[in-house]
Design an enzyme around this catalytic site. Sequence first.
Site, mmCIF file in Angstrom:
data_model
loop_
_atom_site.group_PDB
_atom_site.id
_atom_site.type_symbol
_atom_site.label_atom_id
_atom_site.label_comp_id
_atom_site.label_asym_id
_atom_site.label_seq_id
_atom_site.Cartn_x
_atom_site.Cartn_y
_atom_site.Cartn_z
ATOM 1 N N GLN A 1 -25.099 81.126 30.615
ATOM 2 C CA GLN A 1 -25.453 80.731 31.976
ATOM 3 C C GLN A 1 -26.002 79.313 31.914
ATOM 4 O OE1 GLN A 1 -27.761 83.640 34.044
ATOM 5 N NE2 GLN A 1 -27.816 82.500 35.954
ATOM 6 N N ASP B 1 -23.199 65.692 26.732
ATOM 7 C CA ASP B 1 -23.910 66.949 27.024
ATOM 8 C C ASP B 1 -23.929 67.833 25.776
ATOM 9 O OD1 ASP B 1 -25.391 68.582 28.696
ATOM 10 O OD2 ASP B 1 -23.636 69.690 29.406
#
Length: 328
Positions: A62, A181
């Site tokens: 998530q 990222d």
Amino acid sequence: MFACLKGKRHQNNQTIFRKNGGALLEELVAFCDGRSNPIRHFSAEELLRATNYYANNQIIVQDAGYLLYEGSLKERPIFVKQYVTNFPGPWSEHFAYRDIVIGLQMSAHKNVLKVIGCCLETQKPSVVYEFTGKQILSQRIFATNVESVLPLKCRLRIAVDLANAVTYLHTAFSRPVVHRDIKCSNILLDHNNVPKLIDFGLCISIPQGQSHVEDAVLGRMGYSAPEYTVSGYLTEKADVYSFGILLLELLSGRRPTDVIMVHNVLHDDDQHRVEIFSKVVDPRISIEEEQLQDLATLFARCTCDDGVKRPAMIEVAKELKRILQSCL
């Protein structure tokens, strides 16, 4: 583009399909210099059934911009990535397309989760991946039970593999691609603890003939290079900085907020860096003095405030491989 997307589409999803298909085609053309790769198309209904209608107990990862679900399609285990539709920012529409395009180009690398196909019938495209196992690197290094502790050799192998994957991203295409990222929660481990990068949504390519690109500051704070955080100035060295933070996280077993605090202390006290680093390394793993010094030095080089002084990712990969060989 539509000709290379195999699969039937429900009539009610035609408009969404055309919109997503056009945007995805633009990304493919831009990234691949006019060439596009075929990609299998799955219907929205197929993925609903595969994930038990996106049941919460099927969620593996998530993240801020997406959910990764475990699923099964024709008795074959898969992963399905569903992008968050209310993610803020005008650029968020492009995350999914860029993730699919670069993920496709990177799928040949053994340390990238392989893209099988996508669904363009949903508001934002969904991506279908091969299933490699449900371990998340961040969860493994934070594990408290003794059986789950990753030994030093395993952690170094993971670091070498990830460094090679980022090196490939920087060097394998006509224009260097910056990931921006890199973090432990974006990495899965297979049953042999081989790492798999799972997200390329924030990637950006450096224009032909240019040494850098400027863009909005995205990604997790603390992992971002200082020059990028301040000015939006991006080179491949921004990924080197993020990788340095990930390396410290991997070796220390500490959570990101703690890692950032440790990073600040290490850079404020050059004279006692190795001594501080020795106290930071996960006490559950065995490490020799020479390895400790080498890793402390590599970490300091990767996270230097001056991006020019940071090594290239290929140098980082070679140094980590050398340190790993000293453990064998």
